[in-house]
Design an enzyme around this catalytic site. Structure first.
Site, short mmCIF file in Angstrom:
data_model
loop_
_atom_site.label_atom_id
_atom_site.label_comp_id
_atom_site.label_asym_id
_atom_site.label_seq_id
_atom_site.Cartn_x
_atom_site.Cartn_y
_atom_site.Cartn_z
N GLY A 50 0.84 -1.20 0.00
CA GLY A 50 0.00 0.00 0.00
C GLY A 50 0.87 1.25 0.00
O GLY A 50 1.44 1.56 -1.04
N TRP A 119 5.21 -1.48 -0.99
CA TRP A 119 5.38 -0.67 0.22
C TRP A 119 5.92 -1.54 1.36
O TRP A 119 6.69 -1.07 2.20
CB TRP A 119 4.06 -0.01 0.64
CG TRP A 119 4.05 0.32 2.09
CD1 TRP A 119 3.39 -0.34 3.09
CD2 TRP A 119 4.83 1.35 2.74
NE1 TRP A 119 3.69 0.22 4.31
CE2 TRP A 119 4.57 1.25 4.12
CE3 TRP A 119 5.72 2.32 2.27
CZ2 TRP A 119 5.16 2.10 5.05
CZ3 TRP A 119 6.31 3.17 3.20
CH2 TRP A 119 6.03 3.06 4.57
N HIS A 302 3.72 -6.86 -10.84
CA HIS A 302 3.98 -6.34 -9.50
C HIS A 302 3.47 -7.25 -8.39
O HIS A 302 4.12 -7.38 -7.35
CB HIS A 302 3.32 -4.96 -9.39
CG HIS A 302 3.48 -4.31 -8.05
ND1 HIS A 302 4.69 -3.81 -7.62
CD2 HIS A 302 2.61 -4.08 -7.04
CE1 HIS A 302 4.55 -3.28 -6.41
NE2 HIS A 302 3.29 -3.43 -6.04
N1 STX Z 1 2.51 1.43 -3.62
C1 STX Z 1 2.64 0.12 -4.10
C2 STX Z 1 2.13 -0.87 -3.12
O1 STX Z 1 2.67 -1.04 -2.08
C3 STX Z 1 3.41 2.35 -4.16
C4 STX Z 1 0.93 -1.54 -3.44
N2 STX Z 1 0.35 -1.48 -4.56
N3 STX Z 1 -0.78 -2.19 -4.44
C5 STX Z 1 -0.85 -2.67 -3.26
O2 STX Z 1 0.23 -2.30 -2.61
C6 STX Z 1 -1.97 -3.48 -2.72
C7 STX Z 1 -2.49 -4.40 -3.79
C8 STX Z 1 -1.51 -4.28 -1.54
C9 STX Z 1 -3.05 -2.54 -2.26
#
Ligand code: STX
Length: 322
Positions: A50, A119, A302
């Protein structure tokens, strides 16, 4: 690296926590936690993404339950932690100290493996650089160092927007073009405003943009989950709050701090086609921390549950299990 597409490792079969609870960590925050796996096994803490994403019952399944004692928790304001979506006393450094409190008071171990994606990789690095003596190994995915170019990649034109121009237009469309300031600031106004309907609309648009960038192939399930009201509000409010504040990290801080990781074994699993946190950050980290093993997955995006990414993560946790 050779591309492996057959006999890829997958999640361990579903299992339940043997103990759950809430830990009061101060400033009114109560963190939901769960312990699963083997109570006498090798300790590991799982740090979700997140920030704001919360934990899921699948997260624990990246670890062999016969071998690991697994602590999964919801970070401040996320998931089943209370108060929901709160931005009060919610910073990187509060979370770093929360991990220490969970280690001492819940896991009751001296050291543990630190495992985090996206994150969660940022928070893993901040924690391990603050308390290097507590980390036995680091297993990281989708490296996000909170450097300006990574924030701009997601929230300014010319990064992820070049790959998802359709999603970007939708993300930008709820803000009037003539409104001054950048999109992070414009969303912040709406996500922290008094108007509940406007807050929810902004939260769903923010989370939908993120949902588009996190899977290599379109995933309706991911978009549906991340835009459901109870999930979207925490993701959007907390993530926007951290982005607006630069994660309370100086530019380059986590790269400079890599020297503190000397001697801690590490594995990075990084998708080549990660549109959320592109490989540039993982590559920079590898150069600053030469001992780490960097596995770039040629057909990976990702998210942890994509086939090549998950294969790399489960192989890493299995390798460190004994
Ligand atoms: N934020 C990327 C991250 O941590 C920069 C992230 N992207 N999506 C998520 O986390 C979830 C699917 C866990 C919400």
């Amino acid at each position: 690296m050779e591309m492996r597409t057959d006999s890829r490792r997958t999640l361990y079969p579903a299992f339940e926590p043997y103990e759950t609870g809430h830990l009061a960590v101060g400033e009114g925050h109560h963190l939901y936690w769960e312990l699963s796996g083997n109570p006498d096994g090798k300790p590991v803490v799982f740090l979700h993404g997140g920030p704001g994403g919360g934990s899921s019952p699948d997260h624990r399944r990246q670890f062999n339950p016969d071998k690991y004692k697994i602590l999964v928790f919801d970070q401040r304001g996320c998931g089943k932690s209370t108060p929901y979506a709160s931005l009060e006393a919610n910073t990187t450094w509060h979370l770093v100290d929360d991990v220490e409190k969970l280690r001492e008071q819940v896991a009751k171990v001296d050291r543990w493996m630190v495992f985090g994606g996206s994150w969660g990789s940022t928070l893993s690095l901040a924690y391990a650089q603050t308390y290097p003596q507590r980390a036995t190994e680091l297993v990281l995915r989708g490296i996000f160092l909170f450097d300006q170019h990574e924030v701009d990649w997601l929230y300014k034109e010319g990064g992820a927007s070049a790959i998802y121009p359709d999603g970007w237009d939708e993300f930008a469309s709820i803000i009037p073009e003539e409104e001054p300031g950048d999109l992070v600031a414009a969303y912040r106004k709406r996500l922290t405003g008094e108007d509940g309907d406007e807050q929810l609309r902004a939260a769903q648009a923010w989370s939908k943009w993120e949902a588009m960038t996190v899977t290599l192939l379109p995933s309706e399930a991911t978009v549906d989950h991340m835009t459901s009201p109870d999930v979207a509000v925490a993701i959007a409010r907390i993530e926007n709050h951290y982005m607006a504040e630069g994660g309370w990290l100086e530019e380059g801080q986590l790269l400079r701090g890599a020297e503190k990781l000397r001697g801690i074994p590490g594995v990075i699993v990084q998708g080549r086609h990660d549109s959320c946190t592109p490989p540039k950050g993982a590559w920079a980290l590898k150069k600053a921390w030469p001992e780490v093993e960097l596995n770039i997955v040629p057909d990976g995006g990702h998210l942890y549950n994509e086939p090549g990414i998950l294969d790399g993560l489960v192989r890493a946790t299995d390798r460190f299990a004994d």
